[in-house]
Design a protein around this motif. Structure first.
Motif, PDB file in Angstrom:
ATOM      1  N   TYR A  51      73.524  18.824  44.513  1.00 32.81           N
ATOM      2  CA  TYR A  51      72.823  18.973  43.239  1.00 32.81           C
ATOM      3  C   TYR A  51      71.496  18.236  43.366  1.00 32.81           C
ATOM      4  O   TYR A  51      71.480  17.082  43.803  1.00 32.81           O
ATOM      5  CB  TYR A  51      73.643  18.370  42.094  1.00 32.81           C
ATOM      6  CG  TYR A  51      75.043  18.918  42.053  1.00 32.81           C
ATOM      7  CD1 TYR A  51      75.347  20.037  41.290  1.00 32.81           C
ATOM      8  CD2 TYR A  51      76.054  18.349  42.819  1.00 32.81           C
ATOM      9  CE1 TYR A  51      76.630  20.560  41.282  1.00 32.81           C
ATOM     10  CE2 TYR A  51      77.333  18.867  42.828  1.00 32.81           C
ATOM     11  CZ  TYR A  51      77.621  19.983  42.054  1.00 32.81           C
ATOM     12  OH  TYR A  51      78.889  20.501  42.054  1.00 32.81           O
ATOM     13  N   ALA A  52      70.412  18.895  42.997  1.00 32.89           N
ATOM     14  CA  ALA A  52      69.089  18.288  43.091  1.00 32.89           C
ATOM     15  C   ALA A  52      68.434  18.306  41.720  1.00 32.89           C
ATOM     16  O   ALA A  52      68.701  19.197  40.897  1.00 32.89           O
ATOM     17  CB  ALA A  52      68.231  19.042  44.092  1.00 32.89           C
ATOM     18  N   ALA A  53      67.566  17.333  41.478  1.00 34.84           N
ATOM     19  CA  ALA A  53      66.888  17.235  40.190  1.00 34.84           C
ATOM     20  C   ALA A  53      65.588  16.461  40.348  1.00 34.84           C
ATOM     21  O   ALA A  53      65.400  15.735  41.324  1.00 34.84           O
ATOM     22  CB  ALA A  53      67.791  16.532  39.176  1.00 34.84           C
ATOM     23  N   ALA A  54      64.730  16.622  39.362  1.00 33.74           N
ATOM     24  CA  ALA A  54      63.479  15.869  39.288  1.00 33.74           C
ATOM     25  C   ALA A  54      63.516  15.015  38.033  1.00 33.74           C
ATOM     26  O   ALA A  54      64.245  15.315  37.083  1.00 33.74           O
ATOM     27  CB  ALA A  54      62.294  16.829  39.237  1.00 33.74           C
ATOM     28  N   SER A  55      62.728  13.960  38.020  1.00 31.33           N
ATOM     29  CA  SER A  55      62.664  13.118  36.831  1.00 31.33           C
ATOM     30  C   SER A  55      62.068  13.898  35.667  1.00 31.33           C
ATOM     31  O   SER A  55      61.267  14.807  35.857  1.00 31.33           O
ATOM     32  CB  SER A  55      61.836  11.859  37.115  1.00 31.33           C
ATOM     33  OG  SER A  55      60.584  12.196  37.644  1.00 31.33           O
ATOM     34  N   VAL A  56      62.491  13.527  34.463  1.00 32.09           N
ATOM     35  CA  VAL A  56      62.031  14.178  33.240  1.00 32.09           C
ATOM     36  C   VAL A  56      61.441  13.099  32.336  1.00 32.09           C
ATOM     37  O   VAL A  56      62.082  12.075  32.097  1.00 32.09           O
ATOM     38  CB  VAL A  56      63.201  14.878  32.506  1.00 32.09           C
ATOM     39  CG1 VAL A  56      62.754  15.425  31.160  1.00 32.09           C
ATOM     40  CG2 VAL A  56      63.799  15.974  33.376  1.00 32.09           C
ATOM     41  N   ALA A  57      60.227  13.346  31.854  1.00 30.78           N
ATOM     42  CA  ALA A  57      59.587  12.399  30.935  1.00 30.78           C
ATOM     43  C   ALA A  57      58.975  13.182  29.785  1.00 30.78           C
ATOM     44  O   ALA A  57      57.913  13.776  29.903  1.00 30.78           O
ATOM     45  CB  ALA A  57      58.521  11.592  31.660  1.00 30.78           C
ATOM     46  N   LEU A  58      59.707  13.213  28.678  1.00 29.25           N
ATOM     47  CA  LEU A  58      59.263  13.875  27.456  1.00 29.25           C
ATOM     48  C   LEU A  58      59.114  12.814  26.372  1.00 29.25           C
ATOM     49  O   LEU A  58      59.685  11.727  26.488  1.00 29.25           O
ATOM     50  CB  LEU A  58      60.295  14.913  27.008  1.00 29.25           C
ATOM     51  CG  LEU A  58      60.608  16.055  27.972  1.00 29.25           C
ATOM     52  CD1 LEU A  58      61.786  16.863  27.450  1.00 29.25           C
ATOM     53  CD2 LEU A  58      59.386  16.927  28.164  1.00 29.25           C
ATOM     54  N   PRO A  59      58.404  13.118  25.315  1.00 20.60           N
ATOM     55  CA  PRO A  59      58.312  12.130  24.231  1.00 20.60           C
ATOM     56  C   PRO A  59      59.679  11.707  23.685  1.00 20.60           C
ATOM     57  O   PRO A  59      59.878  10.554  23.314  1.00 20.60           O
ATOM     58  CB  PRO A  59      57.479  12.846  23.163  1.00 20.60           C
ATOM     59  CG  PRO A  59      56.653  13.813  23.929  1.00 20.60           C
ATOM     60  CD  PRO A  59      57.544  14.276  25.071  1.00 20.60           C
ATOM     61  N   SER A  60      60.640  12.629  23.688  1.00 22.55           N
ATOM     62  CA  SER A  60      61.949  12.316  23.111  1.00 22.55           C
ATOM     63  C   SER A  60      63.043  12.081  24.145  1.00 22.55           C
ATOM     64  O   SER A  60      64.174  11.772  23.778  1.00 22.55           O
ATOM     65  CB  SER A  60      62.377  13.459  22.189  1.00 22.55           C
ATOM     66  OG  SER A  60      62.534  14.648  22.954  1.00 22.55           O
ATOM     67  N   LEU A  61      62.736  12.213  25.437  1.00 21.50           N
ATOM     68  CA  LEU A  61      63.776  12.097  26.462  1.00 21.50           C
ATOM     69  C   LEU A  61      63.167  11.666  27.788  1.00 21.50           C
ATOM     70  O   LEU A  61      62.213  12.283  28.266  1.00 21.50           O
ATOM     71  CB  LEU A  61      64.467  13.451  26.655  1.00 21.50           C
ATOM     72  CG  LEU A  61      65.507  13.559  27.773  1.00 21.50           C
ATOM     73  CD1 LEU A  61      66.740  12.726  27.436  1.00 21.50           C
ATOM     74  CD2 LEU A  61      65.887  15.017  27.988  1.00 21.50           C
ATOM     75  N   THR A  62      63.738  10.619  28.366  1.00 21.56           N
ATOM     76  CA  THR A  62      63.349  10.187  29.702  1.00 21.56           C
ATOM     77  C   THR A  62      64.623  10.046  30.525  1.00 21.56           C
ATOM     78  O   THR A  62      65.549   9.332  30.129  1.00 21.56           O
ATOM     79  CB  THR A  62      62.601   8.843  29.658  1.00 21.56           C
ATOM     80  OG1 THR A  62      61.445   9.004  28.845  1.00 21.56           O
ATOM     81  CG2 THR A  62      62.181   8.415  31.050  1.00 21.56           C
ATOM     82  N   VAL A  63      64.668  10.762  31.659  1.00 21.58           N
ATOM     83  CA  VAL A  63      65.827  10.739  32.543  1.00 21.58           C
ATOM     84  C   VAL A  63      65.317  10.615  33.972  1.00 21.58           C
ATOM     85  O   VAL A  63      64.413  11.348  34.373  1.00 21.58           O
ATOM     86  CB  VAL A  63      66.669  12.028  32.401  1.00 21.58           C
ATOM     87  CG1 VAL A  63      67.898  11.977  33.279  1.00 21.58           C
ATOM     88  CG2 VAL A  63      67.054  12.289  30.964  1.00 21.58           C
ATOM     89  N   THR A  64      65.890   9.695  34.733  1.00 23.41           N
ATOM     90  CA  THR A  64      65.491   9.590  36.127  1.00 23.41           C
ATOM     91  C   THR A  64      66.066  10.768  36.904  1.00 23.41           C
ATOM     92  O   THR A  64      67.053  11.396  36.494  1.00 23.41           O
ATOM     93  CB  THR A  64      65.968   8.278  36.773  1.00 23.41           C
ATOM     94  OG1 THR A  64      67.382   8.325  36.958  1.00 23.41           O
ATOM     95  CG2 THR A  64      65.575   7.067  35.937  1.00 23.41           C
ATOM     96  N   ALA A  65      65.462  11.044  38.036  1.00 24.19           N
ATOM     97  CA  ALA A  65      65.930  12.152  38.871  1.00 24.19           C
ATOM     98  C   ALA A  65      67.372  11.925  39.303  1.00 24.19           C
ATOM     99  O   ALA A  65      68.190  12.852  39.303  1.00 24.19           O
ATOM    100  CB  ALA A  65      65.015  12.314  40.082  1.00 24.19           C
ATOM    101  N   LEU A  66      67.701  10.687  39.665  1.00 19.06           N
ATOM    102  CA  LEU A  66      69.060  10.399  40.115  1.00 19.06           C
ATOM    103  C   LEU A  66      70.070  10.543  38.981  1.00 19.06           C
ATOM    104  O   LEU A  66      71.155  11.098  39.173  1.00 19.06           O
ATOM    105  CB  LEU A  66      69.113   8.999  40.735  1.00 19.06           C
ATOM    106  CG  LEU A  66      70.362   8.641  41.521  1.00 19.06           C
ATOM    107  CD1 LEU A  66      70.741   9.704  42.543  1.00 19.06           C
ATOM    108  CD2 LEU A  66      70.173   7.286  42.198  1.00 19.06           C
ATOM    109  N   GLN A  67      69.718  10.094  37.782  1.00 23.14           N
ATOM    110  CA  GLN A  67      70.604  10.293  36.627  1.00 23.14           C
ATOM    111  C   GLN A  67      70.862  11.779  36.403  1.00 23.14           C
ATOM    112  O   GLN A  67      71.997  12.192  36.150  1.00 23.14           O
ATOM    113  CB  GLN A  67      69.993   9.706  35.363  1.00 23.14           C
ATOM    114  CG  GLN A  67      70.033   8.215  35.259  1.00 23.14           C
ATOM    115  CD  GLN A  67      69.330   7.736  34.008  1.00 23.14           C
ATOM    116  OE1 GLN A  67      68.196   8.124  33.730  1.00 23.14           O
ATOM    117  NE2 GLN A  67      69.997   6.893  33.244  1.00 23.14           N
ATOM    118  N   LEU A  68      69.814  12.585  36.472  1.00 20.98           N
ATOM    119  CA  LEU A  68      69.954  14.019  36.218  1.00 20.98           C
ATOM    120  C   LEU A  68      70.763  14.714  37.306  1.00 20.98           C
ATOM    121  O   LEU A  68      71.583  15.588  37.013  1.00 20.98           O
ATOM    122  CB  LEU A  68      68.578  14.661  36.056  1.00 20.98           C
ATOM    123  CG  LEU A  68      68.544  16.101  35.564  1.00 20.98           C
ATOM    124  CD1 LEU A  68      69.346  16.289  34.281  1.00 20.98           C
ATOM    125  CD2 LEU A  68      67.097  16.534  35.343  1.00 20.98           C
TER     126      LEU A  68
END
Length: 125
Positions: A51-68
């Motif tokens: 499973y691969a993912a990229a970090s997400v940085a939105l005004p209402s949501l921040t998730v690290t790539a590893l968390q995702l």
């Protein structure tokens, strides 16, 4: 607000990664590059699925790539992780992502790689 966990120090890699862990580096680099994210990550579960993912940085949501990446694995039914990789310009693995990996595996290596794919080190405890 809960305190963000910190990850242990990254130790230099003593030898080349296995082919399976090398694949995780490629997947994490691809996830990061596709969207120009700060981080990319990939994990492998107990059945060898990745499973691969990229970090997400939105005004209402921040998730690290590893968390995702961990969340994607869990959402697909994973109950254990074998390994993880984070590709970033940072010199450490983020604490929240590291904690998410440890929720599923106390001994899985977490490799840290530079954007060019050079593995900088590994955290395993």
């Amino acid at each position: 607000m809960p305190e963000t966990p910190t990850a242990p120090a990254v130790r230099p890699v003593g030898s080349a990664l296995s082919a399976e862990d090398g694949k995780l580096v490629v997947l994490a680099r691809g996830a990061r590059g596709r969207v120009g994210a700060v981080e990319g990550a990939a994990v492998r579960d107990q059945d060898g699925r990745t499973y691969a993912a990229a970090s997400v940085a939105l005004p209402s949501l921040t998730v690290t790539a590893l968390q995702l990446a961990v969340a994607s694995a869990v959402a697909a039914g994973a109950t254990r992780l074998e390994a993880a990789v984070v590709v970033t310009e940072a010199s450490t693995v983020d604490g929240a992502g590291y904690a998410a990996v440890r929720d599923l595996a106390v001994d899985a290596p977490v490799h840290l790689a530079a954007p060019d794919g050079t593995v900088l080190g590994t955290v395993s405890e």
